[in-house]
Enzyme design. Structure first.
Site, PDB file in Angstrom:
ATOM      1  N   PRO A 142      28.335 -86.292 -67.620  1.00 16.96           N
ATOM      2  CA  PRO A 142      28.923 -87.548 -67.142  1.00 16.96           C
ATOM      3  C   PRO A 142      30.239 -87.319 -66.390  1.00 16.96           C
ATOM      4  CG  PRO A 142      28.140 -87.793 -69.386  1.00 16.96           C
ATOM      5  CD  PRO A 142      28.017 -86.335 -69.052  1.00 16.96           C
ATOM      6  N   ILE A 185      31.321 -68.405 -89.714  1.00 19.70           N
ATOM      7  CA  ILE A 185      30.962 -66.981 -89.740  1.00 19.70           C
ATOM      8  C   ILE A 185      29.534 -66.746 -89.261  1.00 19.70           C
ATOM      9  CG2 ILE A 185      30.159 -66.989 -92.141  1.00 19.70           C
ATOM     10  CD1 ILE A 185      31.427 -64.186 -92.425  1.00 19.70           C
ATOM     11  N   THR A 186      28.674 -67.748 -89.353  1.00 16.89           N
ATOM     12  CA  THR A 186      27.275 -67.550 -88.956  1.00 16.89           C
ATOM     13  C   THR A 186      27.056 -67.746 -87.460  1.00 16.89           C
ATOM     14  OG1 THR A 186      26.736 -69.864 -89.442  1.00 16.89           O
ATOM     15  CG2 THR A 186      26.413 -68.263 -91.210  1.00 16.89           C
ATOM     16  N   GLY A 187      28.100 -68.108 -86.724  1.00 14.28           N
ATOM     17  CA  GLY A 187      27.972 -68.292 -85.283  1.00 14.28           C
ATOM     18  C   GLY A 187      28.161 -66.994 -84.520  1.00 14.28           C
ATOM     19  N   SER A 206      39.934 -73.864 -76.494  1.00 17.35           N
ATOM     20  CA  SER A 206      38.868 -73.697 -75.504  1.00 17.35           C
ATOM     21  C   SER A 206      39.363 -73.974 -74.095  1.00 17.35           C
ATOM     22  CB  SER A 206      37.714 -74.659 -75.833  1.00 17.35           C
ATOM     23  OG  SER A 206      36.789 -74.739 -74.775  1.00 17.35           O
ATOM     24  N   TYR A 246      34.267 -83.279 -76.445  1.00 18.51           N
ATOM     25  CA  TYR A 246      34.547 -81.948 -76.990  1.00 18.51           C
ATOM     26  C   TYR A 246      35.920 -81.463 -76.539  1.00 18.51           C
ATOM     27  CZ  TYR A 246      34.392 -76.870 -77.486  1.00 18.51           C
ATOM     28  OH  TYR A 246      34.691 -75.563 -77.792  1.00 18.51           O
ATOM     29  N   ARG A 301      24.462 -65.585 -78.475  1.00 20.98           N
ATOM     30  CA  ARG A 301      24.762 -66.933 -78.029  1.00 20.98           C
ATOM     31  C   ARG A 301      23.549 -67.832 -78.261  1.00 20.98           C
ATOM     32  NH1 ARG A 301      29.128 -70.240 -77.113  1.00 20.98           N
ATOM     33  NH2 ARG A 301      29.882 -70.039 -74.981  1.00 20.98           N
ATOM     34  N   GLU A 359      37.738 -75.557 -72.077  1.00 20.22           N
ATOM     35  CA  GLU A 359      37.300 -76.910 -71.762  1.00 20.22           C
ATOM     36  C   GLU A 359      38.461 -77.907 -71.854  1.00 20.22           C
ATOM     37  OE1 GLU A 359      34.386 -78.423 -70.828  1.00 20.22           O
ATOM     38  OE2 GLU A 359      33.380 -76.499 -70.546  1.00 20.22           O
ATOM     39  N   LEU A 384      34.400 -78.845 -93.436  1.00 23.15           N
ATOM     40  CA  LEU A 384      35.574 -79.326 -92.712  1.00 23.15           C
ATOM     41  C   LEU A 384      35.758 -80.835 -92.845  1.00 23.15           C
ATOM     42  CD1 LEU A 384      35.447 -77.280 -89.369  1.00 23.15           C
ATOM     43  CD2 LEU A 384      36.971 -76.927 -91.317  1.00 23.15           C
ATOM     44  N   ARG A 399      22.376 -68.081 -71.983  1.00 27.80           N
ATOM     45  CA  ARG A 399      21.156 -67.780 -72.731  1.00 27.80           C
ATOM     46  C   ARG A 399      19.995 -68.644 -72.269  1.00 27.80           C
ATOM     47  NH1 ARG A 399      20.648 -65.730 -77.492  1.00 27.80           N
ATOM     48  NH2 ARG A 399      18.506 -65.504 -76.755  1.00 27.80           N
TER      49      ARG A 399
END
Length: 328
Positions: free
Chosen positions: A278, A10-12, A124, A148, A183, A126, A58, A190
């Site tokens: 990489p 929530i803080t993101g 994502s 990731y 962001r 990604e 988590l 950013r």
């Protein structure tokens, strides 16, 4: 009775916008935070008196079970993750623990406590990595190119597996890049706008950056959280690509940001090979026609598909830094 939603992360950036949206919709909002001596709540400072924050992790299954049992949410939005892609090469094991096993722990807590809870997982773009086709759809094969991305593929498929194995209303939003003034400064949009502001104000003499030729489909985070919410309002669970359908290079981003500040970008930008990944992801471009094309008409009406205003982000960065300089 008002619906109750639990937001991890929530803080993101996304968590803060989602909390605002759910409060507007009349929800009772509970945010999961990790225990810390100095929690970072700056993005939700303006709504702290309207949300409830509860500690859990988590990495700790028991804490998640206790959290779900205590909150008894109608909806869970799992946004918490290690989200900065370059850092995943430095901490691949921890990335997997948070982004893969953490999702499994949360899904299992939901299954064990109350299988009627609706669950949203933040997937994502990604995951597409070394893309097999352009643009990318829900059916495009995944080929992740970072720890990731790999961790997000596991999380995506474990969400599908729990949906099909246990009949959970569990969905994944395959969100392409989405930006805002909230962001983190480590992310390229950013980093660029903050760097331009520093050059403009005489606080720096150059901007150091990596791959200028990478292409991304950038949207506005405030729009994309509405898509998250809409996915949990459908009659049947499914996974959706959320994107603008427009791709730009990092070079274009840099050119626009410097031009808004009245500067020639080529005089100030330095490409550092050490900042190259990489294994690079060259061209991400989303095809969100399943959201726009009739199957979910309410989504196309409510989801504003606009690109982030880089000039606005640049002005905001200049103002923020200008105020900081005056304070000094």
């Amino acid at each position: 009775m008002a619906k109750r939603a639990l937001i991890t992360g929530i803080t993101g950036q996304d968590g803060s916008y989602l909390a605002e949206l759910l409060l507007q919709q009349g929800y009772e909002v509970v945010g999961m935070i990790r225990r810390s001596s100095a929690p970072n709540t700056s993005r939700i400072e303006h709504i702290l008196d309207r949300v409830t924050l509860k500690p859990a992790d988590l990495l700790d299954q028991l804490s998640l079970l206790r959290l779900i049992e205590d909150v008894r949410p109608h909806e869970v939005y799992n946004l918490a993750a290690m989200s900065f892609v370059p850092a995943s090469w430095d901490q691949p094991m921890l990335t997997g623990e948070f982004n893969s096993q953490g999702v499994t722990r949360m899904l299992d807590a939901v299954r064990r406590v109350d299988s009627s809870i609706r669950f949203y997982q933040a997937s994502s773009s990604e995951m597409f990595g070394k893309v097999r086709e352009v643009p990318q759809t829900e059916l495009t094969p995944f080929y992740p190119r970072s720890p990731y991305g790999v961790s997000k593929v596991f999380a995506h498929y474990i969400t599908v597996n729990y949906r099909e194995s246990y009949n959970l209303f569990a969905v994944s939003g395959i969100l392409f890049n989405h930006e805002s003034p909230r962001r983190g400064l480590e992310f390229v949009t950013r980093k660029v706008t903050d760097g331009v502001a520093r050059v403009k104000l005489g606080l720096a003499d150059r901007l150091t950056i990596g791959n200028l030729d990478a292409h991304r489909d950038w949207g506005f985070a405030g729009d994309y959280v509405r898509a998250m919410w809409l996915m949990l309002q459908q009659s049947e669970p499914d996974d959706y690509v959320i994107a603008t359908g427009v791709s730009h290079s990092v070079r274009e981003l840099v050119e626009i940001a410097f031009s808004r500040a009245g500067l020639d970008w080529e005089k100030y930008v330095h490409v550092d090979p050490a900042l190259l990944r990489p294994a690079e992801v060259d061209h991400l471009l989303g095809d969100a026609r399943r959201v726009d094309g009739g199957r979910r008409p309410q989504a196309s009406q409510l989801l504003g598909r606009r690109e982030p205003r880089i000039d606005g982000l640049t002005r905001a960065a200049c103002c923020r830094l200008d105020v900081s300089v005056l304070r000094i």
